[in-house]
Design an enzyme around this catalytic site. Structure first.
Site, PDB file in Angstrom:
ATOM      1  N   ILE A  12       0.842  -1.202   0.000  1.00  0.00           N
ATOM      2  CA  ILE A  12       0.000   0.000   0.000  1.00  0.00           C
ATOM      3  C   ILE A  12       0.883   1.260   0.000  1.00  0.00           C
ATOM      4  O   ILE A  12       0.580   2.258  -0.657  1.00  0.00           O
ATOM      5  CB  ILE A  12      -0.973  -0.009   1.200  1.00  0.00           C
ATOM      6  CG1 ILE A  12      -1.800  -1.305   1.193  1.00  0.00           C
ATOM      7  CG2 ILE A  12      -1.901   1.198   1.163  1.00  0.00           C
ATOM      8  CD1 ILE A  12      -2.586  -1.577   2.471  1.00  0.00           C
ATOM      9  N   ASN A  32      12.424  -1.144   6.555  1.00  0.00           N
ATOM     10  CA  ASN A  32      13.528  -2.073   6.836  1.00  0.00           C
ATOM     11  C   ASN A  32      13.542  -3.249   5.846  1.00  0.00           C
ATOM     12  O   ASN A  32      14.312  -4.190   6.016  1.00  0.00           O
ATOM     13  CB  ASN A  32      13.482  -2.583   8.289  1.00  0.00           C
ATOM     14  CG  ASN A  32      12.270  -3.465   8.547  1.00  0.00           C
ATOM     15  OD1 ASN A  32      11.440  -3.689   7.672  1.00  0.00           O
ATOM     16  ND2 ASN A  32      12.161  -3.964   9.779  1.00  0.00           N
ATOM     17  N   SER A 124      -7.267  -1.144  10.527  1.00  0.00           N
ATOM     18  CA  SER A 124      -7.938  -2.204   9.775  1.00  0.00           C
ATOM     19  C   SER A 124      -9.360  -2.408  10.278  1.00  0.00           C
ATOM     20  O   SER A 124      -9.639  -2.245  11.476  1.00  0.00           O
ATOM     21  CB  SER A 124      -7.134  -3.491   9.971  1.00  0.00           C
ATOM     22  OG  SER A 124      -7.881  -4.606   9.556  1.00  0.00           O
ATOM     23  N   TYR A 148      -2.914  -9.345  16.133  1.00  0.00           N
ATOM     24  CA  TYR A 148      -2.706  -8.321  15.085  1.00  0.00           C
ATOM     25  C   TYR A 148      -3.731  -7.190  15.231  1.00  0.00           C
ATOM     26  O   TYR A 148      -3.380  -6.012  15.290  1.00  0.00           O
ATOM     27  CB  TYR A 148      -2.814  -8.966  13.694  1.00  0.00           C
ATOM     28  CG  TYR A 148      -2.976  -7.961  12.574  1.00  0.00           C
ATOM     29  CD1 TYR A 148      -1.920  -7.110  12.214  1.00  0.00           C
ATOM     30  CD2 TYR A 148      -4.181  -7.834  11.871  1.00  0.00           C
ATOM     31  CE1 TYR A 148      -2.071  -6.179  11.193  1.00  0.00           C
ATOM     32  CE2 TYR A 148      -4.332  -6.914  10.852  1.00  0.00           C
ATOM     33  CZ  TYR A 148      -3.279  -6.085  10.515  1.00  0.00           C
ATOM     34  OH  TYR A 148      -3.431  -5.168   9.511  1.00  0.00           O
ATOM     35  N   LYS A 152      -3.483  -2.990  16.395  1.00  0.00           N
ATOM     36  CA  LYS A 152      -4.034  -1.845  15.649  1.00  0.00           C
ATOM     37  C   LYS A 152      -4.856  -0.949  16.579  1.00  0.00           C
ATOM     38  O   LYS A 152      -4.740   0.277  16.542  1.00  0.00           O
ATOM     39  CB  LYS A 152      -4.905  -2.335  14.492  1.00  0.00           C
ATOM     40  CG  LYS A 152      -4.113  -2.992  13.359  1.00  0.00           C
ATOM     41  CD  LYS A 152      -3.263  -1.968  12.643  1.00  0.00           C
ATOM     42  CE  LYS A 152      -2.374  -2.573  11.589  1.00  0.00           C
ATOM     43  NZ  LYS A 152      -1.390  -1.646  11.040  1.00  0.00           N
ATOM     44  N   ARG A 290     -12.466 -21.365   7.220  1.00  0.00           N
ATOM     45  CA  ARG A 290     -11.187 -21.041   7.863  1.00  0.00           C
ATOM     46  C   ARG A 290     -11.489 -20.497   9.253  1.00  0.00           C
ATOM     47  O   ARG A 290     -12.382 -19.653   9.411  1.00  0.00           O
ATOM     48  CB  ARG A 290     -10.476 -19.979   7.012  1.00  0.00           C
ATOM     49  CG  ARG A 290      -9.055 -19.713   7.370  1.00  0.00           C
ATOM     50  CD  ARG A 290      -8.377 -18.850   6.313  1.00  0.00           C
ATOM     51  NE  ARG A 290      -8.980 -17.527   6.139  1.00  0.00           N
ATOM     52  CZ  ARG A 290      -8.493 -16.586   5.339  1.00  0.00           C
ATOM     53  NH1 ARG A 290      -7.395 -16.819   4.627  1.00  0.00           N
ATOM     54  NH2 ARG A 290      -9.081 -15.416   5.230  1.00  0.00           N
TER      55      ARG A 290
END
Ligand code: NAD
Ligand code: UFG
Length: 337
Positions: A12, A32, A124, A148, A152, A290
């Site tokens: 992005i 990095n 997100s 994760y 955020k 999933r």
């Protein structure tokens, strides 16, 4: 404006660098290269015919950041750098807290020292968790269900606290829905490491002959055809949302905006669109759901439309065309992995 872009060599970030340069901004990238490519920045220069500066460094490296703030003196920061794989965050949560949260604290510390007052942050839709209603608007309660997503939300709160200290500060949180697609030149796009986790790059690799078939996770969801549905947003539209967030004055000191197309597309719909655009049949098999997947979610992005001059302009056909062009021109991404 002089804009520091963290994670600018990534998917992005590279598309946003193109739009920043096209809009006449000066750009400095810190990355990095843990998941980015210097080649993507060469391609950004090629597409725009503009220069941009780059340092290969970690955002947790305070000295590297201070050096950039003292020399480049950015007016604003767009903060993409971080780790984004949900499964990896479950297996190694401390690494996610270190890189995502620690990195953001390090960045805000350098900004405070240098008197740089404006940050736009990549969050997100995952911060919302299980939908209590749809579409999600920014008032929807937040309840991320994996490390994760929790990083955020923590970073959003840290940025909120940071803006409270000084009335000159501005923090804009962009909650992305499902970014897909590639630049229309076919020069930059998404290069997943190894087997793609996400649907769109997987479909593209099946069409390109790199994978034999797509696994569709679940066909008994409560959606139009039983497969999962998401709000796919073209990465160039997403990049332009960042320019909107930098430019306008209607935003509060701390503001949160959903960035999606406002429309959901099922897995089967995306597959059939891709087949039509590419002319290649996509083989698929149904697998069980999933773990952790939601049936469907999409965005109410009306706040972003009202508060910035932004609106998505690219549809699912454009998304498939641009992804397919990127895949054909770069069957192995930017290099051999
Ligand atoms: P990406 O991995 O392609 O880009 C992230 C970039 O940050 C990479 O180039 C990587 O090398 C760099 N980076 C990582 N850790 C770093 C560190 N400690 N110091 C310096 N650079 C570092 O990912 P992307 O898809 O472009 O995502 C950009 C941002 O948007 C991320 O914060 C991600 O969490 C967020 N986001 C992405 C999606 C998505 O589906 N792609 C959805 C919602 C939010
Ligand atoms: N899917 C398949 N097969 C695949 C991959 C995905 O059937 O090989 C299905 C999923 O079950 C889901 C849909 O395609 O129904 C989309 O899945 P993605 O993995 O592409 O996207 P997610 O919505 O699961 O998650 C993505 C990012 C998250 C982010 C979220 C919201 O991976 O990090 O969008 O922005 F939080």
């Amino acid at each position: 404006m002089r804009v520091l872009v963290t994670g600018g060599a990534g998917y992005i970030g590279s598309h946003t660098c193109v739009e920043l340069l096209k809009a006449g901004h000066e750009v400095f990238v810190i990355d990095n290269l843990s998941n980015g490519h210097e080649t993507s920045l060469e391609r950004v220069r090629l597409i725009t015919n503009c220069e941009l500066q780059f340092t290969n460094a970690d955002i947790r490296d305070a000295n590297a950041l201070d050096k950039i703030f003292n020399t480049f003196k950015p007016d604003s920061v767009i903060h993409f750098a971080g780790l984004k794989a949900v499964g990896e965050s479950v297996a190694n949560p401390l690494m996610y807290y270190d890189v995502n949260v620690g990195g953001s604290v390090s960045l805000l510390t350098a900004m405070s020292k240098a008197g740089c007052n404006k940050i736009v942050f990549s969050s997100s839709a995952t911060v919302y968790g299980k939908p209590q209603y749809l579409p999600y608007d920014e008032e929807h309660p937040t309840n991320p269900v994996n490390p994760y997503g929790r990083t955020k939300l923590i970073i959003e709160n840290i940025i909120n606290d940071w803006t409270e200290v000084d009335t000159n500060r501005k923090g804009v949180i962009l909650r992305y829905f499902n970014p897909v697609g590639a630049h229309e030149s076919g020069q930059i796009g998404e290069e997943p490491i190894g087997i793609p986790n996400n649907l769109m790059p997987y479909i593209a690799q099946v069409a390109g002959g790199r994978r034999e078939h797509l696994n569709i996770f679940g066909n008994e969801y409560d959606t139009s055809d039983g497969t999962g549905a998401r709000d796919y947003i073209h990465v160039v539209d997403l990049a332009l949302a960042h320019i909107g967030a930098l430019n306008q004055n209607k935003l509060d000191m701390f503001d949160v905006l959903n960035i999606g197309a406002g429309k959901s597309t099922t897995v089967l719909e995306l597959v059939s669109n891709f087949e039509e655009i590419s002319g290649v049949p996509i083989k698929f098999k149904y697998l069980p759901r999933r773990e952790g997947d939601l049936a469907a979610f999409w965005a109410d992005s009306s706040k972003a439309f009202e508060k910035t001059s932004w609106k998505p302009e690219r549809n699912i056909n454009n998304i498939c065309e641009d992804t397919w062009r990127w895949q054909k021109l770069n069957p192995n991404g930017y290099g051999i992995k």
